[in-house]
Design a protein around this motif. Structure first.
Motif, PDB file in Angstrom:
ATOM      1  N   GLN A 145      87.425  78.942  57.602  1.00 12.83           N
ATOM      2  CA  GLN A 145      87.096  77.679  58.264  1.00 12.83           C
ATOM      3  C   GLN A 145      87.958  77.469  59.497  1.00 12.83           C
ATOM      4  O   GLN A 145      87.487  76.965  60.515  1.00 12.83           O
ATOM      5  N   LEU A 146      89.218  77.850  59.373  1.00 16.00           N
ATOM      6  CA  LEU A 146      90.135  77.697  60.510  1.00 16.00           C
ATOM      7  C   LEU A 146      89.679  78.549  61.688  1.00 16.00           C
ATOM      8  O   LEU A 146      89.933  78.213  62.843  1.00 16.00           O
ATOM      9  N   ASP A 147      88.987  79.652  61.401  1.00 18.71           N
ATOM     10  CA  ASP A 147      88.477  80.533  62.455  1.00 18.71           C
ATOM     11  C   ASP A 147      87.151  80.059  63.045  1.00 18.71           C
ATOM     12  O   ASP A 147      86.705  80.581  64.073  1.00 18.71           O
ATOM     13  N   SER A 148      86.506  79.098  62.402  1.00 16.85           N
ATOM     14  CA  SER A 148      85.166  78.691  62.815  1.00 16.85           C
ATOM     15  C   SER A 148      85.196  77.851  64.094  1.00 16.85           C
ATOM     16  O   SER A 148      85.957  76.875  64.185  1.00 16.85           O
ATOM     17  N   PRO A 149      84.358  78.165  65.070  1.00 12.63           N
ATOM     18  CA  PRO A 149      84.302  77.360  66.300  1.00 12.63           C
ATOM     19  C   PRO A 149      83.694  75.976  66.057  1.00 12.63           C
ATOM     20  O   PRO A 149      83.795  75.099  66.927  1.00 12.63           O
ATOM     21  N   ARG A 150      83.084  75.773  64.880  1.00  8.46           N
ATOM     22  CA  ARG A 150      82.444  74.490  64.579  1.00  8.46           C
ATOM     23  C   ARG A 150      83.366  73.516  63.871  1.00  8.46           C
ATOM     24  O   ARG A 150      82.994  72.359  63.657  1.00  8.46           O
ATOM     25  N   LEU A 151      84.552  73.969  63.474  1.00 10.03           N
ATOM     26  CA  LEU A 151      85.382  73.154  62.586  1.00 10.03           C
ATOM     27  C   LEU A 151      85.711  71.785  63.176  1.00 10.03           C
ATOM     28  O   LEU A 151      85.535  70.759  62.498  1.00 10.03           O
ATOM     29  N   VAL A 152      86.196  71.746  64.396  1.00 11.63           N
ATOM     30  CA  VAL A 152      86.608  70.469  64.978  1.00 11.63           C
ATOM     31  C   VAL A 152      85.426  69.506  65.058  1.00 11.63           C
ATOM     32  O   VAL A 152      85.558  68.318  64.723  1.00 11.63           O
ATOM     33  N   GLU A 153      84.264  70.002  65.453  1.00 18.13           N
ATOM     34  CA  GLU A 153      83.086  69.138  65.529  1.00 18.13           C
ATOM     35  C   GLU A 153      82.641  68.699  64.134  1.00 18.13           C
ATOM     36  O   GLU A 153      82.188  67.558  63.955  1.00 18.13           O
ATOM     37  N   ASP A 154      82.749  69.579  63.146  1.00 24.98           N
ATOM     38  CA  ASP A 154      82.415  69.196  61.772  1.00 24.98           C
ATOM     39  C   ASP A 154      83.294  68.041  61.298  1.00 24.98           C
ATOM     40  O   ASP A 154      82.814  67.097  60.650  1.00 24.98           O
ATOM     41  N   VAL A 155      84.578  68.117  61.608  1.00 22.92           N
ATOM     42  CA  VAL A 155      85.503  67.044  61.216  1.00 22.92           C
ATOM     43  C   VAL A 155      85.134  65.752  61.930  1.00 22.92           C
ATOM     44  O   VAL A 155      85.066  64.675  61.322  1.00 22.92           O
ATOM     45  N   ARG A 156      84.885  65.847  63.230  1.00 22.64           N
ATOM     46  CA  ARG A 156      84.527  64.666  64.022  1.00 22.64           C
ATOM     47  C   ARG A 156      83.267  63.981  63.467  1.00 22.64           C
ATOM     48  O   ARG A 156      83.222  62.759  63.302  1.00 22.64           O
ATOM     49  N   GLN A 157      82.261  64.784  63.148  1.00 26.20           N
ATOM     50  CA  GLN A 157      81.009  64.215  62.656  1.00 26.20           C
ATOM     51  C   GLN A 157      81.163  63.586  61.270  1.00 26.20           C
ATOM     52  O   GLN A 157      80.568  62.542  60.986  1.00 26.20           O
ATOM     53  N   ALA A 158      81.960  64.220  60.406  1.00 31.32           N
ATOM     54  CA  ALA A 158      82.188  63.652  59.072  1.00 31.32           C
ATOM     55  C   ALA A 158      82.875  62.288  59.172  1.00 31.32           C
ATOM     56  O   ALA A 158      82.527  61.345  58.441  1.00 31.32           O
ATOM     57  N   LEU A 159      83.827  62.168  60.081  1.00 33.46           N
ATOM     58  CA  LEU A 159      84.504  60.883  60.290  1.00 33.46           C
ATOM     59  C   LEU A 159      83.532  59.841  60.823  1.00 33.46           C
ATOM     60  O   LEU A 159      83.506  58.693  60.355  1.00 33.46           O
ATOM     61  N   GLN A 160      82.699  60.226  61.796  1.00 28.03           N
ATOM     62  CA  GLN A 160      81.762  59.282  62.404  1.00 28.03           C
ATOM     63  C   GLN A 160      80.693  58.837  61.420  1.00 28.03           C
ATOM     64  O   GLN A 160      80.363  57.651  61.346  1.00 28.03           O
ATOM     65  N   ARG A 161      80.147  59.782  60.654  1.00 26.56           N
ATOM     66  CA  ARG A 161      79.091  59.435  59.702  1.00 26.56           C
ATOM     67  C   ARG A 161      79.567  58.407  58.683  1.00 26.56           C
ATOM     68  O   ARG A 161      78.795  57.546  58.247  1.00 26.56           O
ATOM     69  N   ASN A 162      80.823  58.511  58.310  1.00 24.67           N
ATOM     70  CA  ASN A 162      81.349  57.643  57.262  1.00 24.67           C
ATOM     71  C   ASN A 162      82.198  56.493  57.801  1.00 24.67           C
ATOM     72  O   ASN A 162      82.813  55.761  57.024  1.00 24.67           O
ATOM     73  N   GLU A 163      82.201  56.346  59.131  1.00 25.13           N
ATOM     74  CA  GLU A 163      82.926  55.257  59.796  1.00 25.13           C
ATOM     75  C   GLU A 163      84.353  55.163  59.255  1.00 25.13           C
ATOM     76  O   GLU A 163      84.822  54.104  58.838  1.00 25.13           O
ATOM     77  N   LEU A 164      85.032  56.304  59.292  1.00 24.63           N
ATOM     78  CA  LEU A 164      86.343  56.426  58.659  1.00 24.63           C
ATOM     79  C   LEU A 164      87.457  56.522  59.694  1.00 24.63           C
ATOM     80  O   LEU A 164      87.338  57.245  60.679  1.00 24.63           O
ATOM     81  N   GLU A 165      88.542  55.788  59.450  1.00 20.83           N
ATOM     82  CA  GLU A 165      89.739  55.911  60.262  1.00 20.83           C
ATOM     83  C   GLU A 165      90.302  57.318  60.084  1.00 20.83           C
ATOM     84  O   GLU A 165      90.588  57.754  58.967  1.00 20.83           O
ATOM     85  N   PRO A 166      90.469  58.086  61.182  1.00 21.90           N
ATOM     86  CA  PRO A 166      90.883  59.487  61.064  1.00 21.90           C
ATOM     87  C   PRO A 166      92.188  59.706  60.298  1.00 21.90           C
ATOM     88  O   PRO A 166      92.346  60.712  59.610  1.00 21.90           O
ATOM     89  N   SER A 167      93.120  58.769  60.407  1.00 22.93           N
ATOM     90  CA  SER A 167      94.420  58.954  59.760  1.00 22.93           C
ATOM     91  C   SER A 167      94.330  58.940  58.239  1.00 22.93           C
ATOM     92  O   SER A 167      95.291  59.310  57.557  1.00 22.93           O
ATOM     93  N   ARG A 168      93.185  58.550  57.697  1.00 20.54           N
ATOM     94  CA  ARG A 168      93.023  58.541  56.229  1.00 20.54           C
ATOM     95  C   ARG A 168      92.659  59.919  55.695  1.00 20.54           C
ATOM     96  O   ARG A 168      92.632  60.137  54.492  1.00 20.54           O
ATOM     97  N   LEU A 169      92.356  60.860  56.584  1.00 21.34           N
ATOM     98  CA  LEU A 169      92.009  62.230  56.187  1.00 21.34           C
ATOM     99  C   LEU A 169      93.146  63.169  56.567  1.00 21.34           C
ATOM    100  O   LEU A 169      93.695  63.087  57.665  1.00 21.34           O
ATOM    101  N   VAL A 170      93.512  64.050  55.626  1.00 20.42           N
ATOM    102  CA  VAL A 170      94.515  65.083  55.880  1.00 20.42           C
ATOM    103  C   VAL A 170      93.876  66.434  55.583  1.00 20.42           C
ATOM    104  O   VAL A 170      93.244  66.611  54.533  1.00 20.42           O
TER     105      VAL A 170
END
Length: 263
Positions: A107-132
């Protein structure tokens, strides 16, 4: 070997169909603040209850996914499900809880990882600092320059970064200083030996001092006895995790067990 390969082939097909179904779930192991004893959140761990074979070990799930190009799909599902659950807990009155999610080296090697994280946060309207997001020390050292770039992009979103299994890899202090990590998780091999080994006490003490000097929180994982917990608290660990504090449970059980306070 032939029989094992055939079983893996069948399990892989079943795993592809299980993604997004009730067979795959996340369980959550509590993380406790060392000083207050209050639950501060949890680590999300994947579970698969196969309709014919029953529970499948998480190590086998990850191995099948990594060897057969399924890691990105499962990783996206885990991220989204963890974020959805954090949102539910926040809405139920626990806005301070964090959830950590493990990232594999692939996953760390995947070029999609950062966008996957961004979309998961947006879909769930989540404050980023709550995810580690947790990455093992060895995964980071495989390609340090690339890993640093990806983790810095994740940190720029406001998401926490934890270095897992710290003390078992071969990262240099220079690499550690470059990483945008917010916490270090001490490998359980050191924690379980605290009551019997003066050398491990020294090692854990040194890791705590290093982490704090670099403005990182330090988590002692794998605590199984009250003695280990006492040592970890005395040595200055910020957070504690392990069977002595709580085993991984489903989201509803977690809420029922820990919504009232701590230990």
């Amino acid at each position: 070997m032939v029989a094992d390969a055939e079983q893996d082939r069948r399990l892989l097909g079943d795993l592809r169909r299980a993604v997004g179904s009730a067979q795959l779930t996340l369980h959550y192991q509590p993380r406790v603040h060392a000083d207050s004893g209050r639950v501060t959140g949890a680590e999300a761990l994947i579970r698969w209850r196969h309709p014919a074979h029953g529970p499948v070990p998480s190590e086998r799930i990850i191995r099948l996914a990594e060897q057969n190009g399924l890691m990105d799909t499962i990783g996206r599902w885990v991220l989204d499900e963890a974020c959805r659950q954090i949102r539910c807990w926040h809405d139920a009155g626990h806005p301070d809880w964090q959830v950590s999610v493990n990232l594999s080296g692939l996953q760390l090697d995947s070029p999609r990882l950062v966008e996957d994280v961004r979309q998961a946060l947006q879909r769930n309207e989540l404050e980023p600092s709550r995810l580690v997001l947790e990455v093992s020390e060895n995964a980071v050292t495989r390609d340090a320059d690339a890993a640093v770039g990806v983790l810095r992009a994740i940190a720029a979103l406001g998401v926490g970064v934890a270095i897992d299994d710290f003390g078992t890899g071969f990262s240099s202090l220079l690499q550690l200083r470059r990483l945008p990590a917010t916490e270090i998780k001490i490998d359980r091999a050191f924690v379980v030996a605290l009551e019997d080994s003066d050398e491990d006490v020294v090692v854990v003490s040194a890791i705590v001092a290093l982490g704090h000097a670099l403005n990182m929180e330090v988590v002692a994982k794998g605590i199984e006895t009250s003695g280990q917990r006492t040592y970890a608290e005395r040595l200055g660990c910020d957070h504690l995790q392990g069977f002595q504090l709580g085993r991984p449970v489903g989201a509803e059980s977690f809420m029922r067990l820990y919504s009232g306070g701590g230990f």
